[in-house]
Design a protein around this motif. Structure first.
Motif, PDB file in Angstrom:
ATOM      1  N   GLN A   1      -9.333  -2.290   6.205  1.00  0.00           N
ATOM      2  CA  GLN A   1     -10.034  -2.832   5.044  1.00  0.00           C
ATOM      3  C   GLN A   1      -9.158  -3.848   4.300  1.00  0.00           C
ATOM      4  O   GLN A   1      -9.641  -4.889   3.859  1.00  0.00           O
ATOM      5  CB  GLN A   1     -10.456  -1.708   4.102  1.00  0.00           C
ATOM      6  N   THR A   2      -7.869  -3.566   4.191  1.00  0.00           N
ATOM      7  CA  THR A   2      -6.952  -4.488   3.524  1.00  0.00           C
ATOM      8  C   THR A   2      -6.894  -5.820   4.255  1.00  0.00           C
ATOM      9  O   THR A   2      -6.921  -6.881   3.628  1.00  0.00           O
ATOM     10  CB  THR A   2      -5.540  -3.867   3.433  1.00  0.00           C
TER      11      THR A   2
ATOM     12  N   THR B   1      -7.852   2.284   5.942  1.00  0.00           N
ATOM     13  CA  THR B   1      -7.456   1.570   4.734  1.00  0.00           C
ATOM     14  C   THR B   1      -6.768   0.258   5.105  1.00  0.00           C
ATOM     15  O   THR B   1      -6.988  -0.773   4.463  1.00  0.00           O
ATOM     16  CB  THR B   1      -6.516   2.436   3.877  1.00  0.00           C
TER      17      THR B   1
ATOM     18  N   GLN C   1       0.821  -1.205   0.000  1.00  0.00           N
ATOM     19  CA  GLN C   1       0.000   0.000   0.000  1.00  0.00           C
ATOM     20  C   GLN C   1       0.854   1.254   0.000  1.00  0.00           C
ATOM     21  O   GLN C   1       1.912   1.303   0.651  1.00  0.00           O
ATOM     22  CB  GLN C   1      -0.922   0.018   1.205  1.00  0.00           C
TER      23      GLN C   1
ATOM     24  N   ALA D   1      -1.568   7.645   3.768  1.00  0.00           N
ATOM     25  CA  ALA D   1      -2.358   6.468   4.149  1.00  0.00           C
ATOM     26  C   ALA D   1      -3.044   6.699   5.493  1.00  0.00           C
ATOM     27  O   ALA D   1      -2.678   7.611   6.235  1.00  0.00           O
ATOM     28  CB  ALA D   1      -1.450   5.251   4.228  1.00  0.00           C
ATOM     29  N   ASP D   2      -4.041   5.854   5.779  1.00  0.00           N
ATOM     30  CA  ASP D   2      -4.709   5.956   7.075  1.00  0.00           C
ATOM     31  C   ASP D   2      -5.111   4.566   7.571  1.00  0.00           C
ATOM     32  O   ASP D   2      -5.265   3.631   6.777  1.00  0.00           O
ATOM     33  CB  ASP D   2      -5.934   6.868   6.998  1.00  0.00           C
TER      34      ASP D   2
ATOM     35  N   ASN E   1     -10.046  -7.644   3.543  1.00  0.00           N
ATOM     36  CA  ASN E   1     -10.049  -8.144   2.172  1.00  0.00           C
ATOM     37  C   ASN E   1      -9.243  -9.436   2.025  1.00  0.00           C
ATOM     38  O   ASN E   1      -9.471 -10.202   1.089  1.00  0.00           O
ATOM     39  CB  ASN E   1      -9.508  -7.104   1.203  1.00  0.00           C
TER      40      ASN E   1
END
Length: 71
Positions: A59-60, A56, A28, A52-53, A63
């Protein structure tokens, strides 16, 4: 500016699972360093907060099929 965030992921089945999450996070934008510890389920991410935060990252992890919890 560089920041660090941590998550706990308790549903890793094997070291390979931890490696999968580590690779996904490392790819990322803004991520400077990632450490994933299979045995403790700890994920630590050093990142540039202007790029970035943590949402995220969460969520990765999701996923990849795992459930992150803010540490």
């Amino acid at each position: 500016m560089s920041e660090t965030t941590q998550f706990r992921v308790m549903d890793f089945d094997c070291p390979s699972c931890a490696s999968t999450v580590e690779r996904a996070l490392s790819n990322q934008d803004g991520v400077e360093d990632v450490e994933v510890h299979y045995s403790t389920g700890r994920v630590e991410i050093d990142y540039d907060d202007s790029v970035a935060d943590p949402a995220t990252f969460e969520q990765t992890i999701e996923n990849q099929g795992y459930t992150p919890q803010t540490a």
